[in-house]
Design a protein around this motif. Structure first.
Motif: not given
Lengths: 655, 102, 478
Positions: C220-221, C223, C226-227, C230, C274, C281, C284-285, C287-289, C294, C298
């Motif tokens: 979970p580190f 985050w 993607p930002d 991008e 992890i 995760g 899934l993130l 998937l529809l991006q 980005r 993912y």
């Protein structure tokens, strides 16, 4: 110089040719395409000649060329290499030699393809294939819808490069198949030739019927391929190697004869061979495969690919020796196939379909020989058959081309004078096919039948009956097409690129019987050829003559009439049965296609589909849920990280 | 060797660490966030000094020097970026920087 | 130790020297081309000087750097990747307004940090390398100052990276407090001497894992990933995705083996959590991006998860798996971002799926390259990615990690969907609304993409080429 080291280059040239034609084919001129397409195979053939002659003049010790390790992870290690012994040399000569001649022939054949407006011939409706051959039509009506007519102009301009690209791809795959030293690489080649065959059967894809035939061939052989794949994985699982020689050694050492393992392995390998070589019960694709251009039929569906099954069994003969029941099955299936296909060949009217059924029948002889353990006899017949069948197909191609793409033999006639070379080619080819003396086919078939007699007189009798039928069906088209009244005005005559292969193949057909490849160095010697004339060899030798005479009585002298014979109430259904290939297509349709369709109809809104739809929906929902967590805010990210750190500290402490 | 037990020193640095962390999490002003980050980093520096004193070893203090350098460099770049952010968005609110998400 | 350590350090010295030279050169006269050329020469020279320590490896170079075959192999990888990124940067920035001469300088310092990370055997060099890399990256990400997204990305990365550094340092301090050692091998000796698991050391190790997991963008580190992907310019994104992550993963493995942390069962549990989170995760993130950058971000989360599975599986194969997977991942990722970079214009970054609609009909070769890279990322046979995934599955099944194996398989299935979405978009007919750059002006990028394409296919068909090199690499604990 050490020529034999050039072995690795042989499959490379066709592959290069394929790449050049596939990537830059549309920018090349027609002559450049022909140079690349034919030249690559010519270089291969030259190399094969050099390598082969050095091998044959040497000690005949198998030569192994290691190409390196393909993959090596942990305990799994797969090495690739080429293996050259008398068996692969035989195949190498067949593939490159005949391959080259057919490529040369095709350079002209495909160039003079008719350019017709797209609307000239309506496409066939999409109906199941067994309905496309209506049983009640007269012989002359059927073949008017021949498929080669339907090439249209737009397809053709690109078609020349495409054709040679596919052909070269096929050659590369076929060479890999015969040279490979392990089952995995062999399988790569095996699937590669399947792909090449599929692409070339459907070469004139504007006509949906051709695409249908291509798919049929692909699916039917796929059934066999799956068996082969399972078989080679079984061998790998049990004997821990893909290397063929090593596998054979280990199989002989570890497996007692007749136990489950060798029987299962041999049966699965046989499954692959049956599919590829169009033997019972997977033979129905080959007649339809004639939808491809004639050179394709000659190369793939007569001389090389369809004999791959024979090669596979010969290559893994040690496993078959350990599995007597399977070997018996090989012989029985071969005998049954040769009779059934022979009967079907008797009544066909399409010249290419006659040849297709004859191919199935002749491969049946090879299987028969394999089944009784006459390995080298089978390979010898493979060699001679490849030559004379290529000759027959190429001659048929010349006839078809000069008769404006007419396929029906009953619409041709009296071509003896106007096409002398095609006539003599067909004549000599048919003589070899029906095993008349002094042709190559005589020697190879005679050897097979005398070997079979030593094992099983019953099978021998079937073989002799087959030889009789062969005599009839192979001379029927000769008499019908080349004698009698000339119906077509032959306006064009083939050029040198078509004539030269025919001439060379005539020579090979006549003197091929003298080609004695030292196959005994590969196989255990089982049979002593009995040179003494006795009743058995007399009958064996006489059977084809009867057949030819019968054909002559019916179609040359007109002493009997086929039409009158067909009028008998009992015989017409039989003829229809033969014509439809024993109705096997209809049988499969009833057994597999219709139940499957019914099931599909019944389960239209597939229950199992719901599972996948659900999965997709859940995935979508989960995606939306988690992507909401990517808020783009630093502080949210930072807090989540801090929480994450706390979480892993907690997990670490807990456990 | 010295009067302060190691546990107490580490506890102090842990408290500083957590305080700084809370600062990063709750402050919205970018400059305050950078300052809190500085506190967190210095807390780890303190931990190193305490650990070094336990072993009577200069390594801990050397690490502290390295951390100081890092903190200086980080704040240098950070302030530079913050300046640009202010010029462009006319705000120092960290929450306003959420153009990219999803 | 026959060799003078100074010569052993030559690859580092050359990079550092080139960085200084580029800086001085800029001070004298700003010149875009020569600055890049100088940097490229420096990287190539550094690659050549790798031969010096190779002969005598392993070498302890100075107090902090440990050069064995393992380190040298990855140094070569990182330098090559750096060179490729430099080439992409050249084409990306050459037509843009503003001054871009500092870019090669920053790339060089970042590369130096990565090299130090790979060669480190001590907390100090570990830390210095990581921060040298990190601080250079802040500047690189925010390099196009006129673009709001870059700025936002840089600031996000800076603050979150500062936090992760703090976790890391706290962890180091805790371990130091307990062991009194800063050398990895010294920690290993301490751990081997203990009967039970020491809580302080375990907490320290977990904090280090948290810090490194941030750099590796493991859940979970994850985050920031993607930002930042991008916002950063496409070639820099490639750099973050490959050089930065590879270096950190190499270090993680080194630390794990040298300090004997494999004996810590709780750590393996944490890693499993992890890895599972990252794989599921990340996929899934993605998937529809609809933003390609980005989406790749993912997918990189998931890929790092896969690699972590190999680390958990351990065993004799783990070093080999890393040595195959990381180069494979680097070449495909640089290739994918290379395509994005080539398609980007000064006005718009080519990261929207709309830019890729019908690419096959407009620029077939580029589309084919992208397709190949995506298929390799998805792990389709005959690409290098397949062999990499095969290694991971081999390792995981060898260690009977059935749960994680299942996660890898599910993840790969999800992955196939979103990679193929891009391929489908590329093969669709229809004009795109996005502006498209004229063809044929990016010589450096074209050459790099051609080389990468060849490598991906060649190594996918015939992986032994790389495997033979890998087999000769020996991991030596100092």
């Amino acid at each position: 110089m050490d020529m034999i080291g050039l072995l690795g280059w042989i499959p490379l040239f066709p592959l290069l040719g394929f790449l050049i034609l596939a990537l830059a084919g549309e920018r090349l001129s027609k002559s450049a395409i022909a140079w690349v397409g034919v030249g690559s195979v010519a270089v291969s053939a030259l190399l094969a000649g050099l390598v082969g002659s050095e091998f044959l003049t040497g000690t005949l010790q198998p030569y192994h060329l290691a190409l390196g390790t393909w993959i090596e992870i942990d305990e799994l290690s797969i090495a690739f290499g080429f293996y050259l012994d008398a068996l692969s040399v035989t195949m190498l000569f067949v593939v490159t030699g005949i391959g080259f001649l057919i490529h040369l022939y095709a350079a002209e054949f495909m160039a003079s393809d008719p350019v017709l407006p797209p609307f000239a011939i309506p496409c066939r409706p999409r109906v199941p294939w067994e309905l496309q051959r209506p049983l009640d039509r007269s012989e002359t009506q059927r073949s008017s819808k021949n498929t080669e007519l339907n090439a249209n102009a737009s397809a053709f301009d690109l078609g020349y490069a495409r054709f040679f690209a596919y052909m070269n791809l096929f050659m590369a795959a076929m060479l890999v198949l015969v040279l490979s030293d392990n089952l995995l690489l062999l399988y790569l080649g095996w699937e590669g030739v399947g792909l090449g065959s599929y692409l070339l059967i459907g070469f004139w894809y504007e006509n949906p019927h051709n695409g249908y035939a291509a798919r049929k061939a692909f699916v039917m052989t796929r059934v066999g391929d799956t068996a082969l794949l399972i078989g080679l994985l079984l061998l790998f699982r049990q004997l821990h190697s893909f290397d063929i020689q090593l596998l054979m050694l280990r199989a002989t050492a570890h497996w007692p004869a007749g136990t489950l393992m060798p029987v299962a392995a041999a049966a699965l390998l046989l499954g692959g061979a049956l599919g590829k070589s169009a033997q019972l019960p997977l033979q129905t694709w080959l007649p339809d495969a004639m939808a491809g251009p004639t050179p394709v039929s000659a190369l793939i569906h007569a001389a090389t690919m369809v004999t791959a099954g024979v090669y596979l069994i010969a290559r893994t003969h040690d496993v078959f020796l350990l599995a007597p029941p399977v070997q018996f099955a090989v012989a029985t299936l071969g005998a049954m196939t040769l009779l059934m296909a022979g009967c079907s060949a008797l009544v066909q009217t399409d010249i290419k379909r006659i040849l297709a059924y004859s191919t199935i029948s002749q491969i049946g002889y090879m299987f028969l020989a394999l089944g009784v353990g006459a390995w080298s006899e089978a390979m010898f017949h493979l060699l001679t058959h490849a030559v004379f069948k290529a000759l027959l197909f190429l001659a048929a191609g010349a006839v078809i081309l000069c008769c404006h793409h007419e396929h029906s033999i009953f619409k041709m006639g009296g071509l003896r004078k106007s096409m002398p070379l095609a006539f003599w080619s067909f004549m000599i080819g048919s003589a070899a096919l029906s095993a008349l003396p002094f042709t190559s086919g005589f020697y190879s078939k005679h050897e097979i039948l005398s070997a079979v007699y030593q094992v099983s007189p019953n099978l021998w009798a079937m073989g002799c009956l087959g030889a009789l039928i062969t005599g009839i069906y192979s001379f029927r088209p000769v008499f019908v097409v080349f004698f009698g009244v000339q119906s077509h005005l032959v306006t064009k005559s083939p050029g040198w690129r078509m004539n030269l292969p025919l001439l060379l193949l005539i020579v090979l057909t006549l003197f091929g019987g003298l080609l004695r490849l030292p196959l005994d160095s590969v196989f255990p010697l089982v049979f002593k050829v009995d040179r003494q004339p006795n009743l058995v060899s007399l009958i064996t030798g006489a059977a084809p003559f009867f057949g030819v005479s019968i054909a002559g009585l019916f179609y040359l002298s007109g002493a009997f009439s086929a039409q009158r014979l067909a009028a008998y109430r009992l015989l017409n259904p039989l003829r229809n049965l033969f014509f439809s290939g024993w109705g096997i297509d209809a049988l499969y349709d009833a057994l597999f296609v219709q139940p499957f369709k019914a099931l599909a109809k019944f389960n239209k809104h597939d229950v199992i589909d719901d599972l996948y739809t659900m999965t997709a929906l859940i995935g979508q929902w989960l995606h939306l849920t988690v992507s909401a967590s990517q808020t783009g805010r630093i502080r949210w990210y930072a807090s989540s990280m801090a929480l994450g750190a706390a979480l892993i500290l907690a997990i670490g402490r807990q456990s | 060797m010295n009067g302060i037990p190691m546990e107490q020193g580490l506890l102090l640095s842990a408290m500083l660490f957590v305080l700084g962390l809370i600062g990063v999490l709750v402050r919205r002003n970018l400059i305050m966030m950078l300052m809190s980050l500085e506190v967190v980093l210095n807390a780890t520096g303190l931990a190193f000094v305490v650990a070094g004193s336990r072993w009577g070893d200069a390594d801990g203090q050397i690490m502290f020097l390295l951390i100081l350098t890092l903190a200086a460099a980080e704040v240098g770049v950070g302030l530079g970026l913050t300046l640009q952010v202010f010029r462009r968005f006319h705000t120092l609110d960290a929450d306003s920087l959420n153009e990219m998400k999803g | 130790m026959s060799m003078n350590p100074f010569f052993a350090l030559a690859p580092f010295v050359v990079i550092a020297g080139t960085a200084v030279a580029v800086m001085l050169g800029i001070a004298l006269k700003r010149n875009f081309g020569p600055a890049f050329a100088m940097a490229a020469c420096g990287i190539i020279a550094s690659l050549l000087t790798l031969r010096m320590p190779w002969r005598d490896s392993p070498i302890q170079a100075g107090l902090l750097i440990w050069l064995d075959d393992y380190a040298l192999f990855y140094m070569a990888l990182l330098l090559s990747a750096g060179l490729a990124v430099l080439g992409l940067c050249y084409d990306y920035f050459k037509d843009r307004e503003g001054q871009h001469e500092e870019l090669p300088l920053l790339l060089l310092t970042a590369l130096l940090g990565a090299l130090v990370l790979v060669g480190s055997s001590h907390f100090a060099s570990f830390f210095i390398g990581l921060e040298l890399l990190g601080i250079s990256l802040f500047a690189l990400i925010g390099y196009p100052l006129n673009q709001a997204r870059s700025l936002e990305a840089a600031l996000k990365y800076l603050i979150l990276s500062g936090m992760s550094s703090a976790f890391l340092l706290m962890g180091m301090a805790l371990i130091y407090a307990q062991c009194g050692e800063l050398y990895f091998s010294g920690i290993g000796r301490y751990i081997a001497g203990q009967q039970d698991i020491n809580v302080t050391v375990l907490s320290g190790t977990l904090l280090i894992v948290a810090g490194l997991a941030f750099k590796l963008s493991l859940a979970p580190f994850h985050w920031w990933t993607p930002d930042v992907y991008e916002g950063a310019p496409a070639p820099i994104t490639a750099f973050i995705a490959t050089v930065s992550k590879s270096a950190v993963f190499v270090l993680l493995l080194r630390y794990f083996i040298s300090s004997g942390s494999y004996s810590y069962a709780p750590l393996l549990n944490v890693f499993s959590v992890i890895a599972g989170l990252s794989i599921v995760g990340g996929n899934l993130l993605a998937l529809l991006q609809n933003n390609v950058k980005r989406l790749l971000a993912y997918s990189s989360i998931a890929h790092m998860g896969y690699l972590l599975v190999a680390l958990i599986a351990g065993g004799s194969i783990v070093v080999e798996t890393f040595a195959f997977y990381l180069p494979a991942y680097c070449m495909t990722t640089i290739g994918a971002f290379g395509v994005v970079s080539v398609l980007s214009t000064a006005q718009t970054e080519a990261d929207d799926m709309a830019c890729y609609r019908g690419l096959f009909w407009r620029r077939p070769w580029l589309a084919a390259t992208f397709t190949l890279m995506l298929l390799s990322l998805a792990g389709i046979p005959l690409t290098v990615g397949f062999i990499g995934k095969f290694y991971i599955l081999t390792g995981a099944s060898g260690s009977r990690l059935w749960g994680l194996l299942l996660a890898v398989i599910i993840g790969s299935g999800l992955g196939l969907y979103y990679y193929l979405r891009i391929v489908v978009a590329m093969s669709m007919h229809g004009e795109t609304t996005a502006t498209v750059k004229p063809f044929g002006r990016d010589r450096a990028s074209t050459a790099i993409l051609a080389v990468l394409t060849l490598l991906v296919v060649w190594l996918g068909v015939y992986p032994s080429l790389l495997m033979n090199v890998i087999h000769s690499i020996t991991y030596v604990i100092e």
